[in-house]
Design a protein around this motif. Structure first.
Motif, PDB file in Angstrom:
ATOM      1  N   VAL A 151     -43.826  48.775   0.440  1.00 25.61           N
ATOM      2  CA  VAL A 151     -43.137  48.639   1.736  1.00 25.61           C
ATOM      3  C   VAL A 151     -44.054  49.104   2.875  1.00 25.61           C
ATOM      4  N   HIS A 152     -44.769  50.203   2.649  1.00 24.41           N
ATOM      5  CA  HIS A 152     -45.670  50.753   3.667  1.00 24.41           C
ATOM      6  C   HIS A 152     -46.708  49.710   4.115  1.00 24.41           C
ATOM      7  N   GLU A 153     -47.358  49.088   3.131  1.00 23.70           N
ATOM      8  CA  GLU A 153     -48.430  48.152   3.483  1.00 23.70           C
ATOM      9  C   GLU A 153     -47.886  46.864   4.108  1.00 23.70           C
ATOM     10  N   ALA A 155     -45.191  46.727   5.896  1.00 24.07           N
ATOM     11  CA  ALA A 155     -44.827  47.110   7.268  1.00 24.07           C
ATOM     12  C   ALA A 155     -46.041  46.961   8.184  1.00 24.07           C
ATOM     13  N   HIS A 156     -47.223  47.351   7.708  1.00 22.42           N
ATOM     14  CA  HIS A 156     -48.435  47.154   8.517  1.00 22.42           C
ATOM     15  C   HIS A 156     -48.675  45.670   8.794  1.00 22.42           C
ATOM     16  N   LYS A 157     -48.428  44.835   7.794  1.00 19.43           N
ATOM     17  CA  LYS A 157     -48.619  43.390   7.976  1.00 19.43           C
ATOM     18  C   LYS A 157     -47.650  42.824   9.017  1.00 19.43           C
ATOM     19  N   SER A 204     -45.882  64.406   7.108  1.00 18.98           N
ATOM     20  CA  SER A 204     -46.683  64.595   8.327  1.00 18.98           C
ATOM     21  C   SER A 204     -47.729  63.495   8.514  1.00 18.98           C
ATOM     22  N   TYR A 205     -47.981  62.704   7.480  1.00 17.26           N
ATOM     23  CA  TYR A 205     -48.899  61.576   7.626  1.00 17.26           C
ATOM     24  C   TYR A 205     -48.407  60.606   8.713  1.00 17.26           C
ATOM     25  N   ALA A 206     -47.088  60.602   8.931  1.00 19.21           N
ATOM     26  CA  ALA A 206     -46.507  59.736   9.967  1.00 19.21           C
ATOM     27  C   ALA A 206     -47.031  60.091  11.357  1.00 19.21           C
ATOM     28  N   GLU A 211     -48.777  53.425  14.285  1.00 19.17           N
ATOM     29  CA  GLU A 211     -48.599  52.424  13.216  1.00 19.17           C
ATOM     30  C   GLU A 211     -48.275  53.082  11.878  1.00 19.17           C
ATOM     31  N   GLU A 212     -48.826  54.291  11.646  1.00 21.83           N
ATOM     32  CA  GLU A 212     -48.473  55.003  10.411  1.00 21.83           C
ATOM     33  C   GLU A 212     -47.040  55.534  10.486  1.00 21.83           C
ATOM     34  N   PHE A 213     -46.634  55.930  11.679  1.00 14.00           N
ATOM     35  CA  PHE A 213     -45.259  56.395  11.877  1.00 14.00           C
ATOM     36  C   PHE A 213     -44.267  55.296  11.481  1.00 14.00           C
TER      37      PHE A 213
HETATM   38 ZN    ZN Z   1     -50.675  53.106   6.525  1.00 18.06          ZN
END
Ligand code: ZN
Length: 249
Positions: A151-153, A155-157, A204-206, A211-213
């Motif tokens: 899902v994370h990757e 979402a970036h797309k 906390s990586y968000a 974009e990471e958030f």
């Molecule tokens: Zn990412």
């Protein structure tokens, strides 16, 4: 849109029913979908397999059942957005485990900096999506802990579809304005908390970048919607509208 999906269903074969049943059993997010959204995801996954090449590397081999499960996980964020969310890239590369990537950057003084990053997933704006199979398996084993690298990757797309990787996917104008305002406010607050050295309920990586958030909050939407709702209710509301209700709601 509905008519187009119907046409799609005729031209691309649906996944094998037994393999789909296996995917529903193996992937908790699929097993929790209602009948209508399950059918929509099945069609999206078929489209994914038709359009994308899945390339396992090194010692990894993937059978048809595992490819379908991967495709379906990658399509979870497209349940509302639709098949156009698959636009602009063609390859999913799957590593057996976390992978090392060599990075380099030339600074303003002309000095080349090089370093290695260890990643579990990666998505370039127009390049392939890269995932770690071991981390996919860890997500499947603990589906409610706030992590879902697929899902994370994706979402970036989705974020990159409008040409800017900035934490805002393509949206109708009014909604985009409200999204940008609410996400920025939530991101700034999280970044302040992290900068102050305080613990955060959200990973906390968000706080690394907007974009990471967006990508990290998308993981929570699917894997721990109650925490997202409690911590970031405005963000949770946007994501619920964008992705549809979480399978675990
Ligand atoms: Zn990412």
């Amino acid at each position: 849109m509905r008519g187009w999906l119907t046409r799609l269903r005729r031209s691309i074969p649906e996944p094998d029913p037994d393999l789909w049943l296996e995917a529903r059993t193996r992937v908790p997010w699929i097993g929790a979908l209602d009948t209508e959204r399950d059918a929509r995801l099945r069609t999206l996954a078929a489209r994914f397999l038709h359009r994308k090449t899945i390339t396992p590397v090194a010692t990894l081999a993937l059978d048809d059942a595992q490819r379908l499960q991967l495709a379906a996980m990658c399509c979870l964020p497209l349940l509302e957005f639709g098949v156009q969310g698959l636009h602009g890239w063609s390859q999913l590369i799957v590593y057996p485990d976390a992978f090392r990537v060599n990075r380099s950057h030339v600074d303003a003084a002309g000095v080349l900096h090089e370093w290695d990053d260890e990643l579990i997933g990666e998505a370039w704006e127009s390049g392939p999506v890269v995932l770690s199979w071991a981390d996919i398996q860890a997500d499947l084993a603990s589906p409610r802990e706030g992590f879902c690298v697929a899902v994370h990757e994706i979402a970036h797309k989705l974020d990159a579809l409008d040409g800017a990787l900035d934490g805002t996917p393509p949206l109708p104008r009014d909604w985009q304005r409200a999204w940008a305002r609410d996400f920025q406010r939530a991101y700034d607050a999280l970044a302040r908390t992290v900068d102050a050295g305080r613990d955060t309920a959200i990973d906390s990586y968000a706080a690394e970048a907007p974009e990471e958030f967006f990508a990290v909050c998308s993981e929570y939407h699917f894997s721990d919607p109650a925490l997202l709702q409690a911590e970031l209710p405005e963000v949770a509301a946007h994501l619920r509208r964008f992705y549809g209700p979480s399978p675990f709601e």
